[in-house]
Structures are given as structure tokens and as C-alpha cells.
Write a protein that holds these residues in place. Sequence first.
Motif, short mmCIF file in Angstrom:
data_model
loop_
_atom_site.label_atom_id
_atom_site.label_comp_id
_atom_site.label_asym_id
_atom_site.label_seq_id
_atom_site.Cartn_x
_atom_site.Cartn_y
_atom_site.Cartn_z
N ALA A 12 0.83 -1.23 0.00
CA ALA A 12 0.00 0.00 0.00
C ALA A 12 0.85 1.27 0.00
CB ALA A 12 -0.93 0.00 1.21
N ALA A 13 2.16 1.12 -0.20
CA ALA A 13 3.07 2.28 -0.02
C ALA A 13 2.69 3.46 -0.92
CB ALA A 13 4.51 1.85 -0.25
N GLU A 14 2.39 3.17 -2.18
CA GLU A 14 2.13 4.29 -3.10
C GLU A 14 0.75 4.92 -2.85
OE1 GLU A 14 0.50 0.71 -5.14
OE2 GLU A 14 2.10 1.17 -3.73
N ARG A 15 -0.09 4.24 -2.07
CA ARG A 15 -1.41 4.81 -1.75
C ARG A 15 -1.43 5.44 -0.36
NH1 ARG A 15 -5.43 -0.03 -3.89
NH2 ARG A 15 -3.79 -1.36 -4.76
N GLY A 16 -0.26 5.52 0.29
CA GLY A 16 -0.22 5.97 1.69
C GLY A 16 -0.86 7.33 1.92
N ALA A 155 8.80 -6.67 11.96
CA ALA A 155 8.66 -5.22 11.84
C ALA A 155 7.62 -4.91 10.78
CB ALA A 155 10.00 -4.59 11.47
N LEU A 156 6.66 -4.04 11.10
CA LEU A 156 5.68 -3.57 10.11
C LEU A 156 5.97 -2.10 9.84
CD1 LEU A 156 2.32 -5.21 11.24
CD2 LEU A 156 3.95 -5.98 9.50
N ARG A 157 6.18 -1.80 8.55
CA ARG A 157 6.57 -0.43 8.16
C ARG A 157 5.48 0.18 7.29
NH1 ARG A 157 10.82 -3.75 6.47
NH2 ARG A 157 12.30 -4.12 8.18
N HIS A 158 5.64 1.46 7.03
CA HIS A 158 4.70 2.21 6.21
C HIS A 158 4.40 1.47 4.90
CE1 HIS A 158 2.71 5.78 4.61
NE2 HIS A 158 3.41 5.62 3.49
N GLY A 159 3.14 1.22 4.65
CA GLY A 159 2.72 0.58 3.41
C GLY A 159 2.65 -0.93 3.46
N ASP A 160 3.11 -1.53 4.54
CA ASP A 160 3.02 -3.00 4.63
C ASP A 160 1.56 -3.42 4.84
OD1 ASP A 160 5.75 -3.23 4.36
OD2 ASP A 160 6.14 -3.70 6.47
N VAL A 161 1.19 -4.53 4.24
CA VAL A 161 -0.16 -5.07 4.39
C VAL A 161 -0.05 -6.52 4.85
CG1 VAL A 161 -2.32 -5.66 3.20
CG2 VAL A 161 -1.11 -3.55 2.61
#
Length: 199
Positions: A12-16, A155-161
Amino acid sequence: LAEGAMLLRGFAAERGAALLAAIEGIAVAAPFRRMITPGGFEMSVAMTNSGTAGWVTDRKGYRYARHDPDSGKPWPSLPAEFLELAEAAATEAGFPGFVPDACLVNRYEPGARLSLHQDRDEADYGHPIVSVSLGLPATFQFGGLKRSDPVKKVALRHGDVVVWGGAARLFHHGVLTLRDGEHPLTGHRRFNLTMRKAL
Ligand code: MD6
Ligand code: FE
């Protein structure tokens, strides 16, 4: 992560930015609040919801409610971006045709944590859950059916689903205390969306 549970790194990174804008809209109608557990403790994670039903907790227990208990109004409707992302991620993970009716929105500030729990207030465990992480990274704990089962840390980072269903649907999981940091889109915060078929 396990049979039935798949981590889609950066899906989802590009839709953040669009997802965060939609969260802001939800919070205007249904502000984030720290709910009370049945045991009487205030949760460190602030929550709100969108969809036909929203997850709530108070002294009476955990449940899904069609109205926001703070306002008495229905929860804001599920944004189209959420529905599209949930369907695409679930399909990628092997669960085609997923249509959520509820999205719990979690907001973590430094020091907030979510203790080990199961998601079991939904009517039918045959549907998966799609979870989206935005902003600051967090350490996710992923265990098993029993609370005492060993946990993996990821680790869960920005954009991870994360998509999970099937054999992993009732596995215990939690989020360790959020460490302070700065993210360009969220500042000192982490957001997590969990989309479910609740009713
Ligand atoms: C969080 N997530 O990542 C909390 N529950 O902040 C959850 O509790 C969760 O990630 C069910 C399915 C996926 C999840
Ligand atoms: Fe959960």
C-alpha cells in the motif's frame, strides 16, 4: 508468517497519502478516542471506525456496533480506496472476492501498545482480515491459537499489508510499545487499518 497469514511488503506504499487523507476525513465525523476495556482500563491506542459496523469496547464488553457510541450516529462509510485495497490485497494472498463491512482505525503515539489478543468478535471466521500499516514502524507479535504459544516478531513499516485468514484467522497477535520517531507523512504516529467482514 504462517499458513493463512501473508505479509505483503509495501503493498500500500504508493497509496499511503490517499489513505491518510481518508483517515483524516473519518476522524472529522468520528474522532479518535481511547476506549475502556471490560476490565476498566483505558486503552493506550486511540481508535475510530468506518463501515456498516465498528468495533467498540466498554465496561460491558467487546462488540461491533452500527452507531458510534460517542455521537449516536452511524460510522462514516468505508472509503472506496479502502475497499479497493482490501480486495486487491486479499486476492494477492489467495482470498479472492473479499468485501469488508468494517474498518477499525488504530492510532498509536509513542508509548502506545496493543497486548496479545485474538480477533474473534466477527460473525464468520471464514473471511480474512486485511491489515494496513502507515507511518512509524512497529514491532508486531504473531503467535498461535493458544495465548501461551511462542510468538514471532516482525517489523511492520509504512505501506506494509498483512492478510490473514484460514488456519491463522484466530492466532494471537499484538503490537509492542511504539518507539518515538518521525515519519514524513504522519509525524510521531503510526496508523493501522484492519478491514473485516464483521456482520
Ligand atoms: C496493529 N493489528 O497492527 C494491530 N488484527 O496495529 C491487529 O490487531 C490485527 O494486524 C487482526 C488482523 C490483523 C491485524
Ligand atoms: Fe487484532
